[in-house]
Design a protein around this motif. Structure first.
Motif, PDB file in Angstrom:
ATOM      1  N   PRO A  33       0.828  -1.206   0.000  1.00 52.05           N
ATOM      2  CA  PRO A  33       0.000   0.000   0.000  1.00 52.05           C
ATOM      3  C   PRO A  33       0.866   1.261   0.000  1.00 52.05           C
ATOM      4  O   PRO A  33       1.703   1.456   0.877  1.00 52.05           O
ATOM      5  N   GLY A  34       0.699   2.084  -1.011  1.00 56.08           N
ATOM      6  CA  GLY A  34       1.453   3.326  -1.104  1.00 56.08           C
ATOM      7  C   GLY A  34       2.783   3.228  -1.802  1.00 56.08           C
ATOM      8  O   GLY A  34       3.479   4.243  -1.944  1.00 56.08           O
ATOM      9  N   SER A  35       3.191   2.047  -2.266  1.00 57.79           N
ATOM     10  CA  SER A  35       4.498   1.860  -2.906  1.00 57.79           C
ATOM     11  C   SER A  35       4.339   1.187  -4.261  1.00 57.79           C
ATOM     12  O   SER A  35       3.713   0.131  -4.364  1.00 57.79           O
ATOM     13  N   VAL A  36       4.926   1.791  -5.293  1.00 55.09           N
ATOM     14  CA  VAL A  36       4.840   1.288  -6.669  1.00 55.09           C
ATOM     15  C   VAL A  36       6.237   1.251  -7.262  1.00 55.09           C
ATOM     16  O   VAL A  36       7.010   2.206  -7.124  1.00 55.09           O
ATOM     17  N   LEU A  37       6.566   0.147  -7.925  1.00 61.15           N
ATOM     18  CA  LEU A  37       7.817   0.046  -8.664  1.00 61.15           C
ATOM     19  C   LEU A  37       7.564   0.286 -10.138  1.00 61.15           C
ATOM     20  O   LEU A  37       6.560  -0.174 -10.694  1.00 61.15           O
ATOM     21  N   THR A  38       8.479   0.991 -10.784  1.00 64.89           N
ATOM     22  CA  THR A  38       8.457   1.126 -12.225  1.00 64.89           C
ATOM     23  C   THR A  38       9.886   1.409 -12.674  1.00 64.89           C
ATOM     24  O   THR A  38      10.825   1.385 -11.863  1.00 64.89           O
ATOM     25  N   CYS A  39      10.084   1.673 -13.955  1.00 69.30           N
ATOM     26  CA  CYS A  39      11.415   1.980 -14.459  1.00 69.30           C
ATOM     27  C   CYS A  39      11.726   3.464 -14.281  1.00 69.30           C
ATOM     28  O   CYS A  39      10.854   4.324 -14.454  1.00 69.30           O
ATOM     29  N   ALA A  40      12.975   3.754 -13.987  1.00 70.90           N
ATOM     30  CA  ALA A  40      13.388   5.153 -13.876  1.00 70.90           C
ATOM     31  C   ALA A  40      13.168   5.880 -15.202  1.00 70.90           C
ATOM     32  O   ALA A  40      12.749   7.044 -15.213  1.00 70.90           O
ATOM     33  N   GLY A  80      14.407   6.320  -3.569  1.00 73.71           N
ATOM     34  CA  GLY A  80      13.936   5.377  -4.568  1.00 73.71           C
ATOM     35  C   GLY A  80      14.307   5.667  -5.997  1.00 73.71           C
ATOM     36  O   GLY A  80      13.530   5.351  -6.909  1.00 73.71           O
ATOM     37  N   TRP A  81      15.473   6.237  -6.261  1.00 76.14           N
ATOM     38  CA  TRP A  81      15.840   6.602  -7.631  1.00 76.14           C
ATOM     39  C   TRP A  81      17.143   5.912  -8.026  1.00 76.14           C
ATOM     40  O   TRP A  81      18.194   6.147  -7.448  1.00 76.14           O
ATOM     41  N   LEU A  94      15.498   1.510 -11.966  1.00 78.36           N
ATOM     42  CA  LEU A  94      14.408   1.318 -11.016  1.00 78.36           C
ATOM     43  C   LEU A  94      14.001   2.653 -10.409  1.00 78.36           C
ATOM     44  O   LEU A  94      14.855   3.464 -10.042  1.00 78.36           O
ATOM     45  N   ALA A  95      12.684   2.856 -10.318  1.00 81.50           N
ATOM     46  CA  ALA A  95      12.143   3.994  -9.574  1.00 81.50           C
ATOM     47  C   ALA A  95      11.107   3.465  -8.596  1.00 81.50           C
ATOM     48  O   ALA A  95      10.243   2.670  -8.971  1.00 81.50           O
ATOM     49  N   VAL A  96      11.210   3.891  -7.353  1.00 84.85           N
ATOM     50  CA  VAL A  96      10.225   3.551  -6.332  1.00 84.85           C
ATOM     51  C   VAL A  96       9.345   4.779  -6.128  1.00 84.85           C
ATOM     52  O   VAL A  96       9.846   5.857  -5.794  1.00 84.85           O
ATOM     53  N   LEU A  97       8.053   4.601  -6.348  1.00 87.08           N
ATOM     54  CA  LEU A  97       7.103   5.698  -6.236  1.00 87.08           C
ATOM     55  C   LEU A  97       6.308   5.577  -4.950  1.00 87.08           C
ATOM     56  O   LEU A  97       5.993   4.464  -4.502  1.00 87.08           O
TER      57      LEU A  97
END
Length: 332
Positions: A33-40, A80-81, A94-97
């Motif tokens: 909850p509140g955390s999303v992974l995607t590509c930088a 998260g960058w 990787l980017a952590v949102l």
């Protein structure tokens, strides 16, 4: 990172990453909850900000194909960058949102697991190319490590009839049907339909970049955690544990090969091989006993493989009886 019960379904945690004006840029994975992974590179492209530092601003989030099109916003977490090799950096792309957005009912968040050794097993990827913005499945096999980054794993398309990974798949979770876990995140594609190759960042590599992810990936405390003070099982008890594990059909079917693949590398690489199933499983248990995090790792691997059958429940109960957890407990 907040923890809880993720969902072992291919659709769990799937989101799209949008520009601030709502244009599609790629995919993402809700990991808590509140955390999303995607590509930088997806975030940098969405915010039109290139460079080694994290972009400023918020990207959009929604769920492709879901009747509830409510859109949320997310920004890069302070720690998260990790821009990738295609940007001249070393972070793996990787980017952590972080977000306060609540996804539509039923989306939940994904259960994660380690990729382990690439062994040409089949995996599934759900991305959002321009020609199918609500989503399109692709099937691939895990070939081996390599490519622009040392941690990346190559994905090869299974056949010419399979939709292939292209722009819009970046940031998508790589689903392993054998374990029911997301084991990686798509980072790049070769761009050659004849070759049909792409790459992913394995979840254990993502956890090394962002350590808060480690408990969700491995199912146990990250390296450096206090060792268990529990007394290790005797050889007789280790054989009893091996026999209990062997009664789990998914362990018996492949002589614990999948179970072994779910263990951390520092344990897995010390397991001896034997053609007899009982001794092979015993060697798995024995290797876990030799490591301070071995009990937690083996319990987590079993839960990833089978957390609902009667045989798995009996095996877990035997762990509590003959090899109880230490005072710090095992991670869920």
């Amino acid at each position: 990172m907040a923890e809880g019960d993720g969902q072992s379904t291919p659709a769990a945690g799937r989101v799209r990453v949008l520009t601030p004006t709502g244009a599609l840029r790629g995919a993402g994975i809700i990991v808590a909850p509140g955390s999303v992974l995607t590509c930088a590179h997806v975030v940098a492209g969405a915010l039109r900000q290139d460079g080694p530092t994290a972009p400023v601003g918020a990207v959009g989030l929604d769920v492709g194909g879901h009747p509830d099109r409510a859109r949320g916003e997310a920004s890069v977490a302070a720690d998260g960058w990790f821009p990738g090799p295609l940007d001249g950096a070393r972070g793996g792309d990787l980017a952590v949102l972080t977000t306060t957005w609540r996804p539509p009912p039923g989306v939940g968040f994904a259960r994660l697991g380690p990729c382990g050794d690439p062994d040409r097993r089949e995996v599934h990827v759900y991305g959002h190319p321009a020609r199918a913005p609500d989503g399109l499945w692709s099937r691939a096999s895990l070939v081996g490590r390599g490519g622009p980054h040392r941690d990346w794993v190559q994905l090869d398309g299974l056949d010419s009839a399979t939709a292939w990974i292209e722009p819009g798949f970046s940031g998508a979770g790589v689903w392993d049907p054998a374990t029911g876990r997301v084991v990686g995140m798509v980072t790049a594609a070769l761009g050659d339909r004849g070759t049909r190759a792409a790459w992913m960042l394995p979840m254990e590599a993502a956890a090394r970049l962002w350590p808060a992810l480690a408990p969700a990936v491995t199912g146990h405390a990250p390296p450096g955690a206090a060792p268990s003070a529990a007394k290790p099982p005797t050889d007789h008890q280790q054989f009893a544990l091996a026999d209990a594990l062997l009664r789990v059909s998914l362990v018996e079917e492949d002589r614990a090969a999948t179970l072994l693949r779910l263990l951390p590398a520092h344990i897995r690489h010390g397991v001896r091989d034997h053609p007899r199933a009982r001794l092979q499983v015993f060697y798995v248990v024995q290797a876990c006993v030799d490591h301070r995090d071995g009990r937690a790792a083996l319990v987590a691997a079993l839960r990833m493989l089978d957390e609902s059958s009667e045989a798995a429940g009996a095996a877990l109960a035997l762990f509590d009886e003959v090899w109880p957890q230490g005072p710090g407990g095992d991670a869920p």
